[in-house]
Scaffold this motif. Structure first.
Motif, mmCIF file in Angstrom:
data_model
loop_
_atom_site.group_PDB
_atom_site.id
_atom_site.type_symbol
_atom_site.label_atom_id
_atom_site.label_comp_id
_atom_site.label_asym_id
_atom_site.label_seq_id
_atom_site.Cartn_x
_atom_site.Cartn_y
_atom_site.Cartn_z
ATOM 1 N N LEU A 1 0.847 -1.218 -0.028
ATOM 2 C CA LEU A 1 0.024 -0.007 -0.067
ATOM 3 C C LEU A 1 0.830 1.332 0.028
ATOM 4 O O LEU A 1 0.614 2.173 -0.721
ATOM 5 C CB LEU A 1 -0.936 0.059 1.120
ATOM 6 C CG LEU A 1 -1.825 1.074 1.378
ATOM 7 C CD1 LEU A 1 -2.950 1.338 0.189
ATOM 8 C CD2 LEU A 1 -2.454 0.996 2.685
ATOM 9 N N ARG A 2 1.950 1.308 0.628
ATOM 10 C CA ARG A 2 2.860 2.443 0.742
ATOM 11 C C ARG A 2 3.636 2.613 -0.376
ATOM 12 O O ARG A 2 3.991 3.950 -0.519
ATOM 13 C CB ARG A 2 3.768 2.229 2.044
ATOM 14 C CG ARG A 2 4.653 3.388 2.523
ATOM 15 C CD ARG A 2 5.216 3.019 3.855
ATOM 16 N NE ARG A 2 6.535 3.671 3.896
ATOM 17 C CZ ARG A 2 6.719 5.024 4.648
ATOM 18 N NH1 ARG A 2 5.403 5.487 4.684
ATOM 19 N NH2 ARG A 2 7.787 5.628 4.530
ATOM 20 N N ARG A 3 3.949 1.490 -1.083
ATOM 21 C CA ARG A 3 4.803 1.929 -2.444
ATOM 22 C C ARG A 3 4.207 2.904 -3.114
ATOM 23 O O ARG A 3 4.757 3.742 -3.833
ATOM 24 C CB ARG A 3 5.097 0.477 -2.971
ATOM 25 C CG ARG A 3 6.268 0.467 -3.969
ATOM 26 C CD ARG A 3 6.733 -0.832 -4.289
ATOM 27 N NE ARG A 3 7.177 -1.777 -3.290
ATOM 28 C CZ ARG A 3 6.602 -2.727 -2.647
ATOM 29 N NH1 ARG A 3 5.870 -3.353 -3.212
ATOM 30 N NH2 ARG A 3 7.503 -3.288 -1.681
ATOM 31 N N GLY A 4 3.034 2.347 -3.547
ATOM 32 C CA GLY A 4 2.095 3.468 -4.610
ATOM 33 C C GLY A 4 2.095 4.667 -4.051
ATOM 34 O O GLY A 4 1.921 5.768 -4.677
ATOM 35 N N LEU B 1 3.890 6.344 -1.813
ATOM 36 C CA LEU B 1 5.229 7.208 -1.879
ATOM 37 C C LEU B 1 5.360 7.812 -3.359
ATOM 38 O O LEU B 1 5.876 8.783 -3.286
ATOM 39 C CB LEU B 1 6.289 6.353 -1.406
ATOM 40 C CG LEU B 1 6.293 6.062 0.156
ATOM 41 C CD1 LEU B 1 7.344 4.825 0.360
ATOM 42 C CD2 LEU B 1 6.632 7.186 0.823
ATOM 43 N N THR B 2 5.286 7.017 -4.428
ATOM 44 C CA THR B 2 5.511 7.551 -5.558
ATOM 45 C C THR B 2 4.449 8.619 -5.999
ATOM 46 O O THR B 2 5.137 9.658 -6.362
ATOM 47 C CB THR B 2 4.919 6.407 -6.581
ATOM 48 O OG1 THR B 2 6.030 5.130 -6.407
ATOM 49 C CG2 THR B 2 5.220 6.968 -8.130
ATOM 50 N N LEU B 3 3.421 8.622 -5.502
ATOM 51 C CA LEU B 3 2.341 9.910 -5.680
ATOM 52 C C LEU B 3 2.782 10.619 -4.854
ATOM 53 O O LEU B 3 3.031 12.212 -5.597
ATOM 54 C CB LEU B 3 0.952 9.335 -5.469
ATOM 55 C CG LEU B 3 -0.020 10.392 -5.445
ATOM 56 C CD1 LEU B 3 -0.223 10.960 -6.964
ATOM 57 C CD2 LEU B 3 -1.355 9.960 -5.058
ATOM 58 N N GLU C 1 16.193 6.957 3.260
ATOM 59 C CA GLU C 1 17.180 7.405 1.710
ATOM 60 C C GLU C 1 17.216 5.949 1.111
ATOM 61 O O GLU C 1 17.182 5.995 -0.274
ATOM 62 C CB GLU C 1 18.571 7.605 2.148
ATOM 63 C CG GLU C 1 18.570 8.975 2.802
ATOM 64 C CD GLU C 1 20.078 9.223 3.467
ATOM 65 O OE1 GLU C 1 20.983 8.630 2.943
ATOM 66 O OE2 GLU C 1 20.337 10.353 4.208
ATOM 67 N N SER C 2 17.160 4.853 1.633
ATOM 68 C CA SER C 2 17.398 3.382 0.825
ATOM 69 C C SER C 2 16.000 3.445 0.145
ATOM 70 O O SER C 2 16.096 2.526 -0.963
ATOM 71 C CB SER C 2 17.560 2.377 1.690
ATOM 72 O OG SER C 2 16.476 2.228 2.667
ATOM 73 N N THR C 3 15.009 4.172 0.188
ATOM 74 C CA THR C 3 13.853 3.913 -0.545
ATOM 75 C C THR C 3 13.852 5.147 -1.485
ATOM 76 O O THR C 3 13.278 4.898 -2.768
ATOM 77 C CB THR C 3 12.487 3.910 0.435
ATOM 78 O OG1 THR C 3 12.394 2.615 1.150
ATOM 79 C CG2 THR C 3 11.242 3.868 -0.483
#
Length: 114
Positions: A15-18, A20-22, A50-52
């Protein structure tokens, strides 16, 4: 960690991945370098390691959604990022999609369960 905790963590990251992109695309309507981008997102309640962040920035640039430029600031070279014209168009469409999904999910939660 229990099976339920592992499952929750996996779904939370998905859920977080998308999201964060937005958030990164939205924040890069104004030019930032990595540190100020992380700081501004954190001030708005969205912590990102930072690693993300840096792999995400490289991926978005490779996809043509960001433009970056090295410049010297405070006697240090820093890479500044901002949305490309394609990035602006994609952000507008993603934001529209996110708002539609959010509205639908809110409706689902607001419906009385039988």
């Amino acid at each position: 960690m229990s099976v339920a905790e592992n499952l929750f963590e996996s779904l939370r990251l998905e859920l977080r991945r998308g999201s964060l992109t937005l958030a990164v695309l939205a924040q890069l309507r104004k030019e930032h370098y990595g540190y100020t981008l992380r700081k501004d997102l954190a001030e708005r309640g969205l912590e990102i390691d930072e690693s993300t962040l840096y792999p995400l920035l490289r991926r978005l640039e490779t996809q043509g959604l960001l433009i970056s430029e090295w410049r010297e600031e405070d006697k240090r070279n820093k890479r500044f990022y901002h949305l490309s014209p394609d990035g602006e168009q994609i952000l507008a469409k993603l934001l529209e999609e996110w708002q539609a999904i959010n509205t639908s999910i809110n409706r689902i939660f607001d419906e009385p369960q039988s």
